[in-house]
Scaffold this motif. Sequence first.
Motif, PDB file in Angstrom:
ATOM      1  N   ASP A  89      54.096  38.728  35.485  1.00 21.80           N
ATOM      2  CA  ASP A  89      52.900  37.669  35.386  1.00 21.80           C
ATOM      3  C   ASP A  89      51.429  39.068  35.666  1.00 21.80           C
ATOM      4  O   ASP A  89      50.327  38.431  34.442  1.00 21.80           O
ATOM      5  N   ASN A 123      50.871  39.840  31.619  1.00 22.20           N
ATOM      6  CA  ASN A 123      50.979  38.986  30.752  1.00 22.20           C
ATOM      7  C   ASN A 123      49.946  38.302  30.007  1.00 22.20           C
ATOM      8  O   ASN A 123      49.144  38.516  30.866  1.00 22.20           O
ATOM      9  N   ASP A 125      49.213  37.100  27.109  1.00 18.81           N
ATOM     10  CA  ASP A 125      48.917  35.845  26.797  1.00 18.81           C
ATOM     11  C   ASP A 125      48.444  34.677  27.796  1.00 18.81           C
ATOM     12  O   ASP A 125      48.440  33.453  27.138  1.00 18.81           O
ATOM     13  N   SER A 126      48.773  35.263  29.222  1.00 26.27           N
ATOM     14  CA  SER A 126      47.630  34.358  30.022  1.00 26.27           C
ATOM     15  C   SER A 126      47.103  34.496  30.454  1.00 26.27           C
ATOM     16  O   SER A 126      46.332  35.186  29.849  1.00 26.27           O
ATOM     17  N   PRO A 127      45.855  32.941  31.263  1.00 25.18           N
ATOM     18  CA  PRO A 127      44.206  33.270  30.693  1.00 25.18           C
ATOM     19  C   PRO A 127      44.450  34.430  32.121  1.00 25.18           C
ATOM     20  O   PRO A 127      45.026  34.610  33.384  1.00 25.18           O
ATOM     21  N   ALA A 144      43.770  33.018  35.847  1.00 23.84           N
ATOM     22  CA  ALA A 144      45.420  33.174  36.416  1.00 23.84           C
ATOM     23  C   ALA A 144      45.955  34.711  36.634  1.00 23.84           C
ATOM     24  O   ALA A 144      46.544  34.773  38.004  1.00 23.84           O
ATOM     25  N   ARG A 145      45.560  35.684  36.296  1.00 20.77           N
ATOM     26  CA  ARG A 145      46.168  37.071  36.796  1.00 20.77           C
ATOM     27  C   ARG A 145      44.416  37.454  37.516  1.00 20.77           C
ATOM     28  O   ARG A 145      45.244  37.928  38.660  1.00 20.77           O
ATOM     29  N   THR A 165      45.305  44.411  35.019  1.00 24.81           N
ATOM     30  CA  THR A 165      46.118  42.928  34.871  1.00 24.81           C
ATOM     31  C   THR A 165      44.802  42.560  34.028  1.00 24.81           C
ATOM     32  O   THR A 165      45.235  41.571  32.988  1.00 24.81           O
TER      33      THR A 165
END
Length: 322
Positions: A141, A144, A146-148, A151-152, A177
């Motif tokens: 995560d 990633n 592609d994640s907001p 959120a990271r 990150t």
Amino acid sequence: MRGEASRVADRESRDSFAAKLRASGDDAWQIGDELFGITCTLDHNPRLQRALTDPGRPVADKVKLLNELIGGKVQPMTMEIMTDLVSRSWSRAYDIDNATEDFAVDAMMYQADKDGATLRVSIELAELQSALLNLPVVRADLSNADSPIQARYDLLHALIGNEDFNKITVRLATHSTRNPRNRRYLETIQWLINKFSRHMGESMVTVTTAAPLTDTQADRLAQIYTKKVGRPVHIHSVVDETVMGGMRIQVGDEVHAAGFSHYFPREVVIGKIESASLAGNGASYNCKVRLSADMGRLYNVILVRNTNAGEAQELEAQVKNY
């Protein structure tokens, strides 16, 4: 892998600014922070990369574009560094992003030097790496893209929120990150650990064991490997419960046998790591190692058969299945 022109440009530019960055005092933090931001901008704008590295475009035009983008918005030295980078030749457009990130890390290391926190940051990065070894979902995560972003960030701060980490450690972890740069999170952290180790003039000895090393064991290993490599070493202890029969030891980019393999005698130098990537399980690395022995120049070879190898393997299997 960078082309020769890019390696030369990166090295010469960073060497030319080393003294200035070292003398920049507390401005080094801001310079590093700005350069991390510029790295992210370049990574997400291929057209901008090409515009700033186009060999057919006059340097004056590139500097003008830089001024339009960041002029008056960043530290004077940040602007000076970027001006120098766009004036150089690059093998590939995106190599300027790598050089900008290298400069950002350099600035953070000089800030750590100024704060007397260089060793502390190196140790904290190693602690973060160890904490993530058995958290594959969290690692995935964090890298990633592609994640907001928020959120990271939230995930990272939930992970280290209770730790009194130095602000430089936190900034480096956040950069790793925020902008994964097509790397897995642990790859970036290991890269940063190695950079800090080289910066301190030490070798990072990574010792992987099934149980944590005691202080006595770590001190003893530090003494042994300081003598062996001829320079100070820092012991980076990693706990991996899958390790059986001993320990894995990696000295910087040099790999040593730890004695639990049936192929290499204890403490023999196997070779040097040429490249490494995180394995599919996310908890170990696949490494391409150049052997220390030059197989093309061997004249006399002694073949030794380990008559106890079969029995040892059977015992290990029994313990593993117990």
